[in-house]
Enzyme design. Structure first.
Site, PDB file in Angstrom:
ATOM      1  CG  ASP A 140      -1.788   1.204   1.340  1.00 16.15           C
ATOM      2  OD1 ASP A 140      -2.732   1.303   0.548  1.00 16.15           O
ATOM      3  OD2 ASP A 140      -1.517   2.061   2.198  1.00 16.15           O
ATOM      4  CD  GLU A 155      -2.252   2.331  -3.303  1.00 17.40           C
ATOM      5  OE1 GLU A 155      -3.389   2.798  -3.500  1.00 17.40           O
ATOM      6  OE2 GLU A 155      -1.741   2.256  -2.167  1.00 17.40           O
TER       7      GLU A 155
END
Length: 552
Positions: free
Chosen positions: A223, A276
């Site tokens: 993330d 990401e």
């Protein structure tokens, strides 16, 4: 694809992975709170996922990706992690997670989990220890504590802007009640940023990777992967330049991910790293995908494009071009747990996506949006690379317009109520029946943790399973053809020019995908057979806002 690009991809050696399954995998994203409720309390859990593994097998996915399932106060939907080695009790137990991973693998489905390295929850043991220890303590060195500016220290240390809107610093209170130091949080105040120059932080995360890899997890999704490293001088944003931005895409990040790759490659079946990474600079984006760093990264550029042939084709070609020098596979995705669902987005006058444009009451033509979402599903499924599907997109779910009083997303509150936030794409899935909660749970609660629209009865899995014209049937058929047809599993792509309002390309020697973005039907090229189309075809004509797969 140019011959040069094809040669680079075809000649690239995938290091560290004996079976590079991830290069063309179909990966299904599970938002655990909203997938299936196994204990009847109105919130999704691991028991619910285990009960629905057969559905995922029949859909035809190769892997499932879980958004965070760890212990969390849920200040940001689980992305505020309090304990990386424990499953949040609302979802189940660590033993259940291990059983799920093993059961899915027996069905041919691998498991990918989220790791959130930029920050932790303010309830994490490290942060609580830092608050208790006070200024100048070793415990605070794991985070970004700083004195404030101005005569009384009441000015924030930097001018940095939060990804959730608002400020990036929160001031602490000393034990005697006086105002204390400030701490950095690029997201919500409940998510203090970690100091990645500290050896404890690096060592802890590498241990967390091993903890889950040892339990059979096939890979991790990283993330906010470009945010970890910060300039210790905390300079103003005006000083930003490539590789030396104060808090994004800094050069020292690559050493972190090289170390993670070593951990991933140390297993007999090497694990996979998926980043990401939101970056406009193509070369800097590709740097994260070098053979000794991440295996792949999310393709946000394509996901944000409007329903427009030129914009989408330009994005597709740019994506393939960016990945070619490092031999990494492209990834294709239409939405996720942060993005307005395609059925809604493609039915709007402004059909692109940007967080800053989310507003209440935006007019949507759902019939048009559904038609375009069907066409888009076939378009992306025909492209070379990995395909990600966000739960519910295979059912054609629209973005839910939720009452303000039930919203929970911090993006809504930090926008002072202007932005509806992301809860509308996180509403629990409808499985069966004619009224809420549509078979979401095993019990009979009168509601789920977010309310489902009353008119979702026709969108349930039960209602769509035997309907040859349903979105679910379209997805199941497309994934079966993608799996069975060698052309769609390779990496070659050859562009055809059928006009400015058409995206057409051949895969391999015998498969053609054609998408009509125009307002009038077009004549399809000569072909032997129609493999699949997003709408019924009238002879050799492809209607507007539709896609056809053809055998040549």
């Amino acid at each position: 694809m140019t011959d040069q690009l094809h040669d680079i991809q075809a000649g690239h050696t995938v290091t560290g992975v004996a079976d590079p399954w991830w290069r063309d995998a179909v990966i299904y994203q599970i938002y655990p709170r909203s997938f299936a409720d196994g204990n009847g309390d109105g919130t999704g859990d691991l028991a619910g996922v285990r009960r629905r593994l057969g559905y995922l097998r029949d859909l035809g996915v190769d892997a499932i990706w879980f958004t965070p399932w760890y212990v969390s106060p849920l200040a940001d939907g689980g992305y505020d992690v309090a304990d990386y080695r424990a499953i949040d009790p609302v979802f189940g137990t660590l033993e259940e997670a291990e059983q799920l991973i093993a059961e899915a693998r027996t069905l041919g489905i691998r498991t990918i989990i989220d790791v959130v390295p930029n920050h932790v929850s303010d309830q994490h043991a490290w942060f609580q220890a830092a608050l208790a220890a006070g200024p100048g303590s070793p415990e605070r060195e794991r985070f970004w504590f700083r004195p404030g500016g101005g005569p009384s220290g009441d000015e924030m240390p930097t001018d940095w802007v939060s990804s959730f809107a608002g400020t990036t610093w929160t001031r602490t209170t000393n034990p005697d009640g006086t105002a204390g130091e400030w701490y950095l949080h690029l997201f919500a105040p409940e998510q203090p940023d970690l100091n990645w120059s500290h050896p404890d932080v690096r060592r802890e995360h590498e241990d967390v990777l091993r903890f889950w890899f040892d339990r059979g997890v096939a890979g991790i999704r990283i993330d906010s992967a470009a945010f970890l490293a910060k300039d210790p001088a905390l300079p103003p944003l005006s000083s930003a330049r490539p590789g030396a931005h104060p808090h994004m895409d800094r050069d020292e990040l690559h050493d972190i991910y090289r170390a993670w790759r070593e951990v991933a490659d140390s297993y007999d079946e090497p694990r996979v790293l998926v980043g990401e990474v939101w970056l406009e600079d193509a070369k800097r984006f590709a740097a994260y995908l070098r053979p000794d760093e991440m295996h792949s990264a999310f393709n946000f550029d394509f996901m944000t494009q409007p329903w427009d042939a030129v914009a989408m084709q330009t994005s597709i070609q740019r994506t393939l071009r960016e990945h070619a020098p490092v031999g990494a596979p492209a990834t294709w995705v239409l939405s996720n747990h942060d993005i307005t669902r395609p059925v809604t987005r493609y039915g709007r006058a402004d059909s692109g996506f940007a967080f800053t444009r989310k507003r209440f009451g935006t007019p949507t033509d759902l019939a048009l949006g559904t038609r375009r979402a069907r066409a888009a599903a076939l378009l992306v499924a025909a492209l070379p690379g990995a395909l990600y599907i966000y739960q519910g997109d295979e059912l054609g779910l629209p973005e839910a317009e939720l009452p303000v009083e039930v919203l929970q997303d911090p993006m809504h509150f930090r926008s002072e109520g202007i932005d509806p936030g992301r809860d509308g794409c996180r509403v629990p899935l409808p499985w069966s029946g004619h009224r809420a909660p549509f078979g979401f749970g095993t019990g009979t609660p009168d509601r789920s943790w977010l309310p489902q629209p009353d008119d979702w009865g026709s969108l349930t899995v039960e209602a769509q399973s035997d309907d040859p014209g349903s979105m679910l049937t379209l997805y199941r058929t497309a994934l079966r053809i993608r799996r069975d047809r060698d052309d769609l599993r390779g990496e070659s792509v050859e562009w055809l020019d059928l006009g400015a309002e058409v995206i057409a390309f051949a895969r391999g020697a015998g498969t053609l995908s054609v998408t009509n973005f125009g307002a009038t039907p077009i004549e399809l090229p000569a072909h032997r057979q129609t493999l699949l189309s997003s709408v019924p075809l009238d002879g050799a004509l492809l209607p507007p806002d539709s896609t056809a797969w053809l055998a040549l």
